[in-house]
Design a protein around this motif. Sequence first.
Motif, PDB file in Angstrom:
ATOM      1  N   TYR B  35       0.837  -1.188   0.000  1.00  0.00           N
ATOM      2  CA  TYR B  35       0.000   0.000   0.000  1.00  0.00           C
ATOM      3  C   TYR B  35       0.880   1.250   0.000  1.00  0.00           C
ATOM      4  CZ  TYR B  35      -3.920  -2.944   1.466  1.00  0.00           C
ATOM      5  OH  TYR B  35      -4.891  -3.899   1.546  1.00  0.00           O
ATOM      6  N   GLN B  37       0.608   5.270   1.230  1.00  0.00           N
ATOM      7  CA  GLN B  37      -0.181   6.174   2.056  1.00  0.00           C
ATOM      8  C   GLN B  37       0.309   7.595   1.870  1.00  0.00           C
ATOM      9  OE1 GLN B  37      -0.082   5.481   6.325  1.00  0.00           O
ATOM     10  NE2 GLN B  37      -2.091   6.403   6.578  1.00  0.00           N
ATOM     11  N   LEU B  43      -5.123   4.572   2.532  1.00  0.00           N
ATOM     12  CA  LEU B  43      -4.225   3.562   1.971  1.00  0.00           C
ATOM     13  C   LEU B  43      -4.705   3.195   0.576  1.00  0.00           C
ATOM     14  CD1 LEU B  43      -3.716   3.294   5.098  1.00  0.00           C
ATOM     15  CD2 LEU B  43      -3.202   0.901   4.640  1.00  0.00           C
ATOM     16  N   PHE B  88       4.621   7.180   2.191  1.00  0.00           N
ATOM     17  CA  PHE B  88       4.832   6.147   3.197  1.00  0.00           C
ATOM     18  C   PHE B  88       4.285   4.849   2.627  1.00  0.00           C
ATOM     19  CE2 PHE B  88       5.874   4.767   7.321  1.00  0.00           C
ATOM     20  CZ  PHE B  88       4.846   3.996   7.847  1.00  0.00           C
ATOM     21  N   LEU B  90       3.392   0.795   3.046  1.00  0.00           N
ATOM     22  CA  LEU B  90       3.066  -0.244   4.015  1.00  0.00           C
ATOM     23  C   LEU B  90       2.910  -1.585   3.320  1.00  0.00           C
ATOM     24  CD1 LEU B  90       0.497   1.694   6.185  1.00  0.00           C
ATOM     25  CD2 LEU B  90       2.482   0.503   7.109  1.00  0.00           C
ATOM     26  N   PHE B 104       0.167  -5.804   9.407  1.00  0.00           N
ATOM     27  CA  PHE B 104       0.995  -4.817   8.730  1.00  0.00           C
ATOM     28  C   PHE B 104       2.413  -4.757   9.284  1.00  0.00           C
ATOM     29  CE2 PHE B 104      -1.852  -2.398   5.978  1.00  0.00           C
ATOM     30  CZ  PHE B 104      -3.094  -2.825   6.424  1.00  0.00           C
ATOM     31  N   GLY B 105       3.349  -4.390   8.400  1.00  0.00           N
ATOM     32  CA  GLY B 105       4.685  -4.032   8.832  1.00  0.00           C
ATOM     33  C   GLY B 105       4.697  -2.602   9.349  1.00  0.00           C
ATOM     34  N   ASP B 106       5.863  -2.126   9.741  1.00  0.00           N
ATOM     35  CA  ASP B 106       5.990  -0.788  10.321  1.00  0.00           C
ATOM     36  C   ASP B 106       6.167   0.306   9.275  1.00  0.00           C
ATOM     37  OD1 ASP B 106       7.821  -1.873  13.289  1.00  0.00           O
ATOM     38  OD2 ASP B 106       5.674  -1.782  12.830  1.00  0.00           O
TER      39      ASP B 106
END
Lengths: 112, 113
Positions: B35, B37, B43, B88, B90, B104-106
């Motif tokens: 995704y 953002q 997203l 950003f 994700l 989700f990852g960070d």
Amino acid sequence: AQTVTQSQPEMSVQEAETVTLSCTYDTSESNYYLFWYKQPPSRQMILVIRQEAYKQQNATENRFSVNFQKAAKSFSLKISDSQLGDTAMYFCAFMNADKIIFGKGTRLHILP
Amino acid sequence: DGGITQSPKYLFRKEGQNVTLSCEQNLNHDAMYWYRQDPGQGLRLIYYSQIVNDFQKGDIAEGYSVSREKKESFPLTVTSAQKNPTAFYLCASRYNRGHQPQHFGDGTRLSIL
């Protein structure tokens, strides 16, 4: 195509108050899931609560609960006894067989 | 502990360069997602993969490419054709069985120098 709408871009409430975030969606499907995710300033996405469309009973997770109105295609999130740590972006999401669709989010500020 | 690891946390790209964002999961999840953002956009899905060696375009795939050679890994390449890559990113994964939620990852913050 499915859509998810969060009509409140930003909200602020005092600590310990109750706040409700709204979410509506559009779909012609009968079998789907709905989710609320929280994204704090750290930007990590955290699953808050989930609701199966075939269940009439509203989901509850501690201070978080939903009001799921299937006929109205509404899925609001209620946060009771709000805490400073609840400050975050909140995303409503719709999931069908293979994809998940997110709303644009509501930025929630909990004020001390 | 099981989870999703995205690296690096911050990434800088020069004009005309391709860059690759890493996403690795040890949750034994079948499906993986990327995704993007942006502020006020929520997203947006770039690519997703339900099984190894197969992937599909999402809503904003232009200027991006992916591979899924291993179940655990789903790297995203931001090519020079992506004219506005600052965002950003994700990565997420989930089991394909039933309607399991995504984990989700960070995230990775990509910026243009």
